[in-house]
Design an enzyme around this catalytic site. Structure first.
Site, PDB file in Angstrom:
ATOM      1  CG  ASP A   1      -3.623   4.319   8.506  1.00  0.00           C
ATOM      2  OD1 ASP A   1      -4.174   5.125   7.291  1.00  0.00           O
ATOM      3  OD2 ASP A   1      -2.282   4.675   8.790  1.00  0.00           O
TER       4      ASP A   1
ATOM      5  CE  LYS B   1      -1.278   3.949   4.602  1.00  0.00           C
ATOM      6  NZ  LYS B   1      -1.348   4.501   5.815  1.00  0.00           N
TER       7      LYS B   1
ATOM      8  CE1 TYR C   1      -8.759  -8.282  -1.721  1.00  0.00           C
ATOM      9  CE2 TYR C   1     -11.276  -8.737  -1.868  1.00  0.00           C
ATOM     10  CZ  TYR C   1     -10.074  -8.709  -1.084  1.00  0.00           C
ATOM     11  OH  TYR C   1     -10.250  -8.452   0.494  1.00  0.00           O
TER      12      TYR C   1
END
Length: 341
Positions: free
Chosen positions: A213, A179, A127
């Site tokens: 996930d 991740k 972002y």
């Protein structure tokens, strides 16, 4: 967006202060309605603020040609007339930690016993705005590229905030969400930083980590296993909305954006222009955000009383707005909460 920014923080945040200065932006759509309801409730609970009301959103565009006018920025503790309307509030005010609690309040839903907090790094990651398209031959958008920027300082700062939040609020565990198995540099840095911070809280706050996930799946399968989650900007954006879905939607989801010199508290839902002016909007999220603001300025007892009043109104008295299956108007709901003061 509806936000309030308390001043007089820092060393004297826990002091007994009769009134505090704060900037108030009512926002667009249903913003003025739920803001008025929240102000009425704060008044009933004796939470005294000297509101400096300023414009934002479309009202800012209409009156000052900008959704974030200079006067609004000047009203805040670190405002200096910053002129770029393309820089988000969180970047302008360096609000590095986004705090999103999710707690089951309406009985009979799909999930019972959800009580977790997602803390999201608020200024880095994907972002930062380094998002570009490139021409290849005749196609002006043949290639798109986004860059994620993470710093050791930013990762340590938000992770330390999460562990300190857990310690201060009696939470038992922080889950570092990442991740790093794929994004070895950026997400790897976040995981490594989180583990470094966790060592400082051994014996006080437990820690574990989950790949994002798997975390998303586990939130749906068994949300009660989570307490505090800390993660990066994009992952936190997604997971916090998922968590809101577990408890009945964004109408029950407050948010706090915490920085070194300023804090902004908001209802995270949109402006809902389709129901604006009808008096049926649910003000719960903004009221819960107000309770977080009270906690932040050292009025935790009042904040807790407000949360209990909201929960009693919804659960015991079954006074609910339409989105929660009830028939109460915005004002009727606010009045019911105020009666519990």
């Amino acid at each position: 967006m509806d936000r309030a920014d308390p001043r007089g923080q820092g060393a004297d945040a826990g002091a007994a202060v009769s009134r505090r200065a704060a900037t108030l932006i009512r926002g667009d759509g249903i913003g003025p309605e739920i803001t008025e309801a929240t102000l009425d409730v704060l008044s009933a609970f004796g939470a005294a603020f000297d509101w400096d009301e300023q414009l934002g959103g479309m009202a800012g565009v209409e009156h000052a040609g900008s959704p974030l006018p200079n006067a609004t920025l000047d009203s805040t503790p670190v405002g200096d007339g910053y002129r770029s309307v393309n820089v988000s509030l969180r970047q302008v005010f360096e609000l590095y930690a986004n705090v999103r609690p999710a707690k089951t309040m309406v009985p009979g839903g799909r999930y019972e016993g959800v009580d977790l907090v997602i803390i999201r790094e608020n200024t880095e990651g994907l972002y930062v705005g380094l998002d570009h398209v490139f021409r290849v031959g005749d196609d002006p958008k043949a290639l798109a590229q986004a860059m994620s920027v993470m710093t050791r300082e930013g990762c340590l700062r938000v992770c330390r905030y999460a562990f300190e939040y857990a310690k201060t609020h009696g939470r038992k565990k922080v889950t570092i969400v990442h991740k790093a198995n794929i994004l070895k540099a950026t997400s790897g840095l976040f995981l490594e930083s989180g583990r470094m911070v966790a060592k400082d809280y051994e014996g006080v706050v437990a820690a574990d980590d989950k790949i994002v996930d798997n975390c998303a799946m586990q939130l749906v399968l068994k949300p009660e296993q989570f307490d505090v989650l800390v993660t990066t900007n994009l992952f936190g954006d997604i997971l916090s909305d998922l968590a809101a879905g577990l408890i009945g939607g964004l109408g029950l989801a407050p948010g706090a954006n915490i920085g070194v010199h300023a804090a902004i508290f908001e209802a995270v839902h949109g402006s809902a222009p389709d129901i604006a002016g009808r008096g049926i909007a649910n003000p719960t999220a903004l009221m819960l955000a107000a309770a977080m603001m009270l906690d932040h300025v050292g009025e935790r007892d009042v904040g807790e009383r407000l949360r209990r009043a909201i929960e009693t109104t919804i659960v015991a008295e079954r006074i609910r707005t339409r989105d929660l299956g009830g028939h109460a108007s915005t004002a009727e709901f606010a009045s019911a909460v105020a009666r519990r003061a």
